[in-house]
Write a protein that holds these residues in place. Sequence first.
Motif, short mmCIF file in Angstrom:
data_model
loop_
_atom_site.label_atom_id
_atom_site.label_comp_id
_atom_site.label_asym_id
_atom_site.label_seq_id
_atom_site.Cartn_x
_atom_site.Cartn_y
_atom_site.Cartn_z
N ARG A 215 50.20 4.35 22.01
CA ARG A 215 50.30 4.42 23.59
C ARG A 215 48.45 4.56 23.84
O ARG A 215 47.82 4.83 24.61
CB ARG A 215 50.62 6.21 24.19
CG ARG A 215 51.91 6.16 23.69
CD ARG A 215 52.30 4.97 25.16
NE ARG A 215 51.13 4.63 26.42
CZ ARG A 215 51.41 3.54 27.59
NH1 ARG A 215 52.47 3.09 27.32
NH2 ARG A 215 50.93 3.65 28.57
N LEU A 216 47.65 5.85 22.93
CA LEU A 216 46.06 5.66 22.95
C LEU A 216 45.48 4.61 22.99
O LEU A 216 44.52 4.37 23.15
CB LEU A 216 45.93 6.83 22.01
CG LEU A 216 45.82 8.17 21.82
CD1 LEU A 216 45.65 9.52 21.55
CD2 LEU A 216 45.51 8.97 23.71
N ALA A 217 45.42 3.43 21.79
CA ALA A 217 45.73 2.39 21.74
C ALA A 217 45.37 1.31 22.75
O ALA A 217 44.26 1.12 22.98
CB ALA A 217 46.25 1.28 20.79
N PHE A 218 45.70 1.12 23.49
CA PHE A 218 46.14 1.45 25.20
C PHE A 218 45.05 1.66 26.11
O PHE A 218 43.98 1.52 26.78
CB PHE A 218 47.81 1.45 26.17
CG PHE A 218 48.93 0.28 25.66
CD1 PHE A 218 48.79 -1.41 25.46
CD2 PHE A 218 49.32 0.82 24.91
CE1 PHE A 218 49.30 -2.42 25.45
CE2 PHE A 218 50.91 -0.06 24.86
CZ PHE A 218 50.53 -1.10 25.34
N GLU A 219 45.44 2.93 25.67
CA GLU A 219 44.22 4.05 26.88
C GLU A 219 42.40 3.67 26.74
O GLU A 219 41.87 4.38 26.78
CB GLU A 219 44.80 5.48 27.12
CG GLU A 219 46.15 5.67 28.09
CD GLU A 219 46.34 6.73 28.26
OE1 GLU A 219 45.61 7.53 28.33
OE2 GLU A 219 47.44 7.23 28.42
N LEU A 220 42.59 4.10 25.42
CA LEU A 220 41.06 3.86 24.99
C LEU A 220 40.29 2.70 24.91
O LEU A 220 39.57 2.59 24.21
CB LEU A 220 40.99 5.32 23.23
CG LEU A 220 41.63 5.98 23.26
CD1 LEU A 220 41.74 7.37 22.66
CD2 LEU A 220 41.35 7.22 25.04
N GLY A 221 40.98 1.75 24.50
CA GLY A 221 40.65 0.36 23.93
C GLY A 221 39.61 0.52 25.01
O GLY A 221 38.71 -0.41 24.83
N LYS A 222 39.84 0.55 26.13
CA LYS A 222 38.17 0.13 27.04
C LYS A 222 37.06 1.39 26.56
O LYS A 222 35.69 0.40 27.35
CB LYS A 222 38.64 0.75 28.93
CG LYS A 222 39.07 2.37 28.84
CD LYS A 222 39.15 2.66 30.29
CE LYS A 222 39.58 4.07 30.12
NZ LYS A 222 40.21 4.54 31.86
N TYR A 223 37.22 2.12 26.05
CA TYR A 223 35.62 2.40 25.20
C TYR A 223 35.86 1.30 23.66
O TYR A 223 34.78 2.35 23.76
CB TYR A 223 36.18 3.79 24.96
CG TYR A 223 36.53 4.68 26.28
CD1 TYR A 223 35.55 5.51 27.54
CD2 TYR A 223 37.62 5.21 27.03
CE1 TYR A 223 35.46 5.74 28.65
CE2 TYR A 223 38.07 5.86 27.61
CZ TYR A 223 37.08 6.17 28.59
OH TYR A 223 37.19 6.86 29.75
N ASN A 224 36.07 0.55 23.56
CA ASN A 224 35.76 0.20 22.52
C ASN A 224 36.28 1.17 21.18
O ASN A 224 35.76 1.43 19.93
CB ASN A 224 34.45 -0.81 21.68
CG ASN A 224 35.02 -0.84 21.08
OD1 ASN A 224 35.49 -1.90 20.65
ND2 ASN A 224 33.15 -1.52 19.76
N ILE A 225 37.63 2.03 21.45
CA ILE A 225 37.93 2.78 20.61
C ILE A 225 39.25 2.27 19.56
O ILE A 225 40.08 2.20 20.68
CB ILE A 225 38.38 4.69 20.99
CG1 ILE A 225 37.01 5.06 21.42
CG2 ILE A 225 38.84 4.94 19.93
CD1 ILE A 225 37.10 6.27 22.42
N ARG A 226 39.22 2.09 18.52
CA ARG A 226 40.46 1.75 18.23
C ARG A 226 41.38 2.77 17.45
O ARG A 226 40.62 4.27 16.80
CB ARG A 226 40.29 0.47 16.95
CG ARG A 226 39.24 -0.90 17.19
CD ARG A 226 39.35 -1.55 16.22
NE ARG A 226 38.35 -1.33 15.30
CZ ARG A 226 38.81 -0.70 13.76
NH1 ARG A 226 40.19 -0.57 13.59
NH2 ARG A 226 37.95 -0.19 12.92
N VAL A 227 42.91 2.59 17.58
CA VAL A 227 43.45 3.85 17.10
C VAL A 227 44.28 3.04 16.62
O VAL A 227 45.28 2.52 17.05
CB VAL A 227 44.43 4.80 18.83
CG1 VAL A 227 45.09 6.00 18.32
CG2 VAL A 227 42.91 4.48 19.65
N ASN A 228 44.44 3.55 15.27
CA ASN A 228 46.08 3.54 13.92
C ASN A 228 46.51 3.98 13.45
O ASN A 228 46.21 5.90 13.51
CB ASN A 228 45.14 1.60 13.55
CG ASN A 228 44.92 0.94 13.82
OD1 ASN A 228 45.86 0.08 15.12
ND2 ASN A 228 43.69 0.46 14.17
#
Length: 251
Positions: free
Chosen positions: A161-174
């Motif tokens: 879910r955070l990969a969707f939400e934080l992608g706009k900040y160029n934050i990758r979540v894995n």
Amino acid sequence: MFKGKNVVITGGTRGIGRAIAERFNSLGAKVFVLYASSESQAKELESKGIVTIKCNVSKRDQVIEASKKVREITNNVDVIVNNAGVMYTMPFEEFDEEKYRRMMDINLNGTIYVIHTFLPFMKERGGVIVNIASNAGIGTSAVGTTFYAITKSAVIMLTRRLAFELGKYNIRVNAVAPGWVETDLTVSGKSPEETEKIKQWFRDRTVLHTTGRPEDIAGIVTFLSSDDAKYITGQVIVADGGRIDYLTHSL
């Protein structure tokens, strides 16, 4: 590889967390370790130039205070590794609410608190978040891990879910989902004979006939945090030697 980068790691004084902290440190990063206990191990890390901050991640006020201490040194965090965790094994019929709540508070809520609190450090120039989940959260047959698995499956969904939400900040979540790795957490209170019996149980359920080491997980975390993985987000990397005892699938 990480010279000039700032990395925050939770549960970083022992086991997988320590291996991750030492790997980032060896690759040039400025490492901040949040830990709840293990004072002597924290001092050992400090002797290597790693900053240690005592913090129980299940207590949001302590996470906020820890972030203030990081802020005294830097305004930017490039990588967050949520490694702090606890595991209790118990059959479903022997449900212990206190133990279940502690696992949920540390494994899931602690991850949420750390990401939410440190997010302002990342929003301006992007970054990477790596959550340490477990292959239990995907559905293995390991006895007594139902409640632990629930907390780790929640971490996996949080990651996606955070990969969707934080992608706009160029934050990758894995996330990384380890199989059985020999650490203080997994062998605590067990005799050498009991430990060997457990290790053999897991060896018999992997195609590589082996168990993991903390260093095996550390290498995956640094890869996911590097520019070599800059096109990867929302993924769960399973590192379990090829487990064949999943509920709905195997290798």
